[in-house]
Design a protein around this motif. Structure first.
Motif, PDB file in Angstrom:
ATOM      1  N   LEU A 266       4.398  11.542 -11.987  1.00 41.46           N
ATOM      2  CA  LEU A 266       4.704  10.881 -10.717  1.00 41.46           C
ATOM      3  C   LEU A 266       5.241   9.478 -10.966  1.00 41.46           C
ATOM      4  N   ASP A 267       6.123   9.053 -10.094  1.00 43.11           N
ATOM      5  CA  ASP A 267       6.775   7.754 -10.187  1.00 43.11           C
ATOM      6  C   ASP A 267       5.791   6.649  -9.786  1.00 43.11           C
ATOM      7  N   PRO A 268       5.471   5.730 -10.703  1.00 44.05           N
ATOM      8  CA  PRO A 268       4.528   4.661 -10.378  1.00 44.05           C
ATOM      9  C   PRO A 268       5.060   3.680  -9.329  1.00 44.05           C
ATOM     10  N   SER A 269       6.342   3.726  -9.044  1.00 44.11           N
ATOM     11  CA  SER A 269       6.860   2.865  -7.971  1.00 44.11           C
ATOM     12  C   SER A 269       6.536   3.466  -6.595  1.00 44.11           C
ATOM     13  N   ARG A 270       6.089   4.721  -6.559  1.00 44.97           N
ATOM     14  CA  ARG A 270       5.684   5.377  -5.305  1.00 44.97           C
ATOM     15  C   ARG A 270       4.187   5.634  -5.220  1.00 44.97           C
ATOM     16  N   TYR A 271       3.532   5.739  -6.378  1.00 45.65           N
ATOM     17  CA  TYR A 271       2.111   6.083  -6.430  1.00 45.65           C
ATOM     18  C   TYR A 271       1.346   5.007  -7.210  1.00 45.65           C
ATOM     19  N   ALA A 272       0.369   4.386  -6.564  1.00 46.80           N
ATOM     20  CA  ALA A 272      -0.433   3.340  -7.209  1.00 46.80           C
ATOM     21  C   ALA A 272      -1.884   3.804  -7.328  1.00 46.80           C
ATOM     22  N   PRO A 273      -2.278   4.281  -8.502  1.00 46.66           N
ATOM     23  CA  PRO A 273      -3.650   4.747  -8.688  1.00 46.66           C
ATOM     24  C   PRO A 273      -4.602   3.591  -8.996  1.00 46.66           C
ATOM     25  N   TYR A 274      -4.737   2.704  -8.033  1.00 42.34           N
ATOM     26  CA  TYR A 274      -5.617   1.548  -8.171  1.00 42.34           C
ATOM     27  C   TYR A 274      -6.468   1.464  -6.916  1.00 42.34           C
ATOM     28  N   ASN A 275      -7.668   0.991  -7.054  1.00 43.00           N
ATOM     29  CA  ASN A 275      -8.638   1.047  -5.964  1.00 43.00           C
ATOM     30  C   ASN A 275      -8.143   0.393  -4.687  1.00 43.00           C
ATOM     31  N   GLY A 276      -8.674   0.881  -3.565  1.00 41.95           N
ATOM     32  CA  GLY A 276      -8.352   0.293  -2.272  1.00 41.95           C
ATOM     33  C   GLY A 276      -7.983   1.284  -1.190  1.00 41.95           C
ATOM     34  N   ALA A 277      -7.631   2.516  -1.551  1.00 42.13           N
ATOM     35  CA  ALA A 277      -7.308   3.539  -0.540  1.00 42.13           C
ATOM     36  C   ALA A 277      -8.434   4.569  -0.521  1.00 42.13           C
TER      37      ALA A 277
ATOM     38  N   ASN B 165       1.915  -6.843  -0.727  1.00 38.72           N
ATOM     39  CA  ASN B 165       0.680  -6.173  -0.317  1.00 38.72           C
ATOM     40  C   ASN B 165       0.979  -4.957   0.557  1.00 38.72           C
ATOM     41  N   ASP B 166       2.014  -5.058   1.406  1.00 43.78           N
ATOM     42  CA  ASP B 166       2.416  -3.900   2.214  1.00 43.78           C
ATOM     43  C   ASP B 166       2.827  -2.745   1.306  1.00 43.78           C
ATOM     44  N   ALA B 167       3.591  -3.068   0.273  1.00 41.14           N
ATOM     45  CA  ALA B 167       4.040  -2.035  -0.672  1.00 41.14           C
ATOM     46  C   ALA B 167       2.846  -1.420  -1.405  1.00 41.14           C
ATOM     47  N   TRP B 168       1.899  -2.255  -1.801  1.00 40.15           N
ATOM     48  CA  TRP B 168       0.703  -1.738  -2.478  1.00 40.15           C
ATOM     49  C   TRP B 168      -0.079  -0.791  -1.570  1.00 40.15           C
ATOM     50  N   THR B 169      -0.242  -1.149  -0.290  1.00 40.61           N
ATOM     51  CA  THR B 169      -0.995  -0.255   0.601  1.00 40.61           C
ATOM     52  C   THR B 169      -0.291   1.085   0.729  1.00 40.61           C
ATOM     53  N   ALA B 170       1.026   1.066   0.834  1.00 38.05           N
ATOM     54  CA  ALA B 170       1.785   2.320   0.959  1.00 38.05           C
ATOM     55  C   ALA B 170       1.653   3.169  -0.302  1.00 38.05           C
ATOM     56  N   ARG B 171       1.736   2.529  -1.459  1.00 37.17           N
ATOM     57  CA  ARG B 171       1.646   3.266  -2.732  1.00 37.17           C
ATOM     58  C   ARG B 171       0.243   3.822  -2.966  1.00 37.17           C
ATOM     59  N   LYS B 172      -0.774   3.068  -2.557  1.00 40.19           N
ATOM     60  CA  LYS B 172      -2.155   3.560  -2.683  1.00 40.19           C
ATOM     61  C   LYS B 172      -2.400   4.716  -1.716  1.00 40.19           C
ATOM     62  N   ALA B 173      -1.863   4.613  -0.494  1.00 43.42           N
ATOM     63  CA  ALA B 173      -2.014   5.692   0.488  1.00 43.42           C
ATOM     64  C   ALA B 173      -1.392   6.989  -0.029  1.00 43.42           C
ATOM     65  N   CYS B 174      -0.313   6.878  -0.776  1.00 39.70           N
ATOM     66  CA  CYS B 174       0.328   8.074  -1.357  1.00 39.70           C
ATOM     67  C   CYS B 174      -0.621   8.816  -2.295  1.00 39.70           C
ATOM     68  N   ILE B 175      -1.497   8.083  -2.970  1.00 34.28           N
ATOM     69  CA  ILE B 175      -2.481   8.715  -3.856  1.00 34.28           C
ATOM     70  C   ILE B 175      -3.433   9.579  -3.035  1.00 34.28           C
ATOM     71  N   VAL B 176      -3.950   9.023  -1.942  1.00 28.49           N
ATOM     72  CA  VAL B 176      -4.863   9.794  -1.082  1.00 28.49           C
ATOM     73  C   VAL B 176      -4.150  11.023  -0.534  1.00 28.49           C
ATOM     74  N   ASP B 177      -2.927  10.841  -0.051  1.00 24.21           N
ATOM     75  CA  ASP B 177      -2.156  11.966   0.501  1.00 24.21           C
ATOM     76  C   ASP B 177      -1.954  13.061  -0.534  1.00 24.21           C
ATOM     77  N   ARG B 178      -1.607  12.676  -1.744  1.00 26.47           N
ATOM     78  CA  ARG B 178      -1.261  13.640  -2.795  1.00 26.47           C
ATOM     79  C   ARG B 178      -2.485  14.342  -3.384  1.00 26.47           C
ATOM     80  N   PHE B 179      -3.556  13.555  -3.636  1.00 24.50           N
ATOM     81  CA  PHE B 179      -4.695  14.089  -4.373  1.00 24.50           C
ATOM     82  C   PHE B 179      -5.929  14.358  -3.513  1.00 24.50           C
TER      83      PHE B 179
END
Length: 159
Positions: free
Chosen positions: A106-117, A68-82
């Protein structure tokens, strides 16, 4: 509701849910409100709030994991980028029939375009951070974040 209608609704939500000011104390208030709601509903989530690159609030409910920590970080990257909610990107990509790698290289291991951020925007300053939740099914991470933001913004408007 079509994907286009949902995208319009998500953009409108981002316009509405903006702050006049935002501080570490605001982040604490939001984080605690999310925890209270999660506990009341017996939900097991991880919450992450960032201002810029600084993590100013983080809490993992019992029953969550480092995933879950990894998911939050990857979702936050979406907000930062877009500069958009991760749910917006999820819907946009679904409508296009593309993945984050296909459409944006973009690398899906760094960016998670799924709801929550959700982006934290301050009027007159723009995007300053994100509020992220991970752990719920469907679009429930997004709904939890936006419900609490709406509550916090409404309360601060009264004071």
């Amino acid at each position: 509701m079509t994907d286009d209608q949902l995208l319009e609704e998500l953009l409108q939500e981002e316009k509405e849910l903006q702050f006049d000011s935002f501080s570490n104390e605001t982040a604490l208030c939001i984080g605690m409100a999310i925890i209270d709601r999660a506990k009341a509903e017996s939900k097991s989530i991880t919450i992450d709030i960032r201002i810029g690159e600084q993590q100013v609030f983080h809490y993992a409910c019992p029953g969550t994991s480092a995933d879950n920590d990894a998911w939050t970080a990857r979702k936050a990257c979406i907000v930062d980028r877009f500069g958009r909610s991760s749910y917006y990107l999820e819907v946009e990509l679904r409508a296009a029939g593309k993945t984050i790698a296909d459409r944006y290289f973009l690398d899906p291991s760094r960016y998670a375009p799924y709801n929550g951020a959700f982006p934290i925007r301050v009027r007159g300053a723009g995007l300053i951070g994100s509020v992220v939740v991970s752990g719920l099914p469907g679009n429930q991470d997004h709904k939890l974040v936006t419900a609490v933001l709406r509550q916090v913004i409404d309360v601060s408007a009264v004071h």
